[in-house]
Design an enzyme around this catalytic site. Structure first.
Site, PDB file in Angstrom:
ATOM      1  N   LEU A   1       0.860  -1.184   0.000  1.00  0.00           N
ATOM      2  CA  LEU A   1       0.000   0.000   0.000  1.00  0.00           C
ATOM      3  C   LEU A   1       0.894   1.230   0.000  1.00  0.00           C
ATOM      4  CD1 LEU A   1      -2.664  -0.951   2.728  1.00  0.00           C
ATOM      5  CD2 LEU A   1      -3.001  -0.968   0.253  1.00  0.00           C
ATOM      6  N   ASP A   2       0.379   2.319  -0.555  1.00  0.00           N
ATOM      7  CA  ASP A   2       1.135   3.577  -0.543  1.00  0.00           C
ATOM      8  C   ASP A   2       1.235   4.119   0.877  1.00  0.00           C
ATOM      9  OD1 ASP A   2       1.506   3.496  -3.265  1.00  0.00           O
ATOM     10  OD2 ASP A   2      -0.246   4.756  -3.713  1.00  0.00           O
ATOM     11  N   LYS A   3       2.176   5.019   1.074  1.00  0.00           N
ATOM     12  CA  LYS A   3       2.410   5.613   2.388  1.00  0.00           C
ATOM     13  C   LYS A   3       1.155   6.268   2.948  1.00  0.00           C
ATOM     14  CE  LYS A   3       5.004   9.410   4.538  1.00  0.00           C
ATOM     15  NZ  LYS A   3       5.911  10.548   4.283  1.00  0.00           N
TER      16      LYS A   3
END
Length: 382
Positions: free
Chosen positions: A165-167
């Site tokens: 997942l993205d930050k």
């Protein structure tokens, strides 16, 4: 009779009358100095100076209410706007620059699915999954610590990240506890069999309320005062000159096919709660499709709310009022993109595995402020 012993043991004799006179003279001089504006002041003793400094520090401490450096005085009331900004700043700084053991313990508390071969973490906002900067820990950095917390000090204990997942994204982060489970999940993902549902808050209401976005995505360079790169649309259909239909054009060889299903769950005050289900996995696919495909950028998406510039998201006045913010503070809004649900079909010959993650606090707070109700669990499973 006073006796003063000086150098070479010489004695100095002062009569009691003279001593009394000297004592009265010094006392008078001190009184005159206290009531005089002249610069001839008596010298302070070290003990007097230390006492003065200590009293000043105690006075300063009492003035700020005993608060630590950098912490606002608790006795000074904050306005609702200041409270909201402080709250959002805390969300955007959550768990950053902390000791690895602190991060690992927090993530271990967020384990939401017990399984002999899999684990699901409720990923918090603002934490890298992999390849974190030197100043920030990533989840992959602390997986060995989490593994020991789960399985004890077993030497063979190990965790693997299956789907990243993205930050800025929160929610279901799938981990494998064995290499065999990792290979199985990645095989399902390559064949587009892993079903992932995301919830987003959008600025605007998508029309129609349900559909499929099938527009390729490509990385482009944005020129101007602040040159940068970002993902953008690369459509294969263009509106005809007469505006009566569309014509197909040659696809850019660098573009990647991207397909997203969407469904509006509810809307109010110019914003919507939308469920997104990506069929493909292109970088920033959901953000680009919402911002440029439907014209409804995700709340807190400061990168894709504009194309030609890098600036905080511009919000309508009505939305700002509901959120309790001014436009100058909109940069503190976190990205409202939550990995709500994940389904693995027939994992290793067993029944389907479905895991849902609760919404983070800032997400539910925003829905409450916008007066958007959270759907029932039965509606969530559709």
């Amino acid at each position: 009779m006073l006796i003063c012993r000086g150098r070479r043991a010489s004695n100095c004799y002062i009569s009691s009358g003279v001593a009394s006179l000297l004592t009265r003279t010094h006392a008078s001089a001190r009184r005159e100095a206290a009531g005089s504006d002249s610069d001839k002041r008596p010298n302070l003793r070290a003990i007097d100076l230390a006492l003065k400094i200590r009293l000043e520090k105690e006075k300063e401490k009492a003035t700020v209410g005993g608060s630590k450096k950098g912490v606002p005085n608790s006795s000074v009331p904050l306005s609702p706007l200041q409270k909201r900004v402080t709250e959002l700043r805390q969300f955007t700084q959550q768990l950053q620059n902390v000791h690895p053991n602190v991060l690992a313990k927090h993530l271990q508390r967020g384990l939401i699915y017990p399984h002999p071969e899999l684990a699901v973490i409720n990923k918090p906002y603002g934490i890298y999954v992999q390849d974190g900067s030197k100043a920030n820990n990533s989840i992959s950095d602390v997986l060995p610590i989490i593994s020991k917390m789960i399985d004890g000090m077993k030497a063979e204990s190990q965790l693997h990240i299956c789907l990243g997942l993205d930050k800025e994204t929160t929610g279901t982060l799938l981990l494998a506890r064995t290499k065999e489970a990792l290979d199985c999940v990645q095989s399902l993902h390559r064949n587009h069999q892993v079903q992932r549902k995301y919830w987003v808050v959008t600025v605007g209401v998508p029309v129609p309320s349900e559909g499929v976005i099938d527009i390729p995505i490509i990385e482009r360079e944005v020129t101007g005062a602040q040159p940068h790169y970002k993902m953008g649309l690369s459509p294969v259909y263009r509106v005809s000159n007469g505006g009566e239909g569309v014509t197909k054009v040659r696809a850019n060889r660098h573009a990647q096919g991207a397909v997203t299903q969407y469904r509006v769950l509810d809307s109010s005050n110019g914003c919507s709660l939308v469920e997104l289900q990506p069929i493909t996995g292109v970088k920033h696919q959901l953000r680009v499709h919402m911002a440029y495909g439907l014209g409804c950028a995700i709340l807190g998406d400061h990168k894709y709310s504009h194309w030609i510039k890098l600036a905080p998201q511009k919000l309508p006045d009505g939305v700002l009022r509901k959120l309790g913010l001014e436009q100058s503070k909109a940069r503190h809004l976190p990205l409202h993109l939550h990995a709500r649900q994940l389904t693995l079909p027939e994992f290793k010959g067993q029944r389907d595995i479905t895991v849902s993650c609760p919404l983070p606090k800032f997400f539910t707070s925003t829905l409450r402020r916008l007066q958007i109700p959270i759907p029932d669990k039965k509606d969530d499973d559709k």
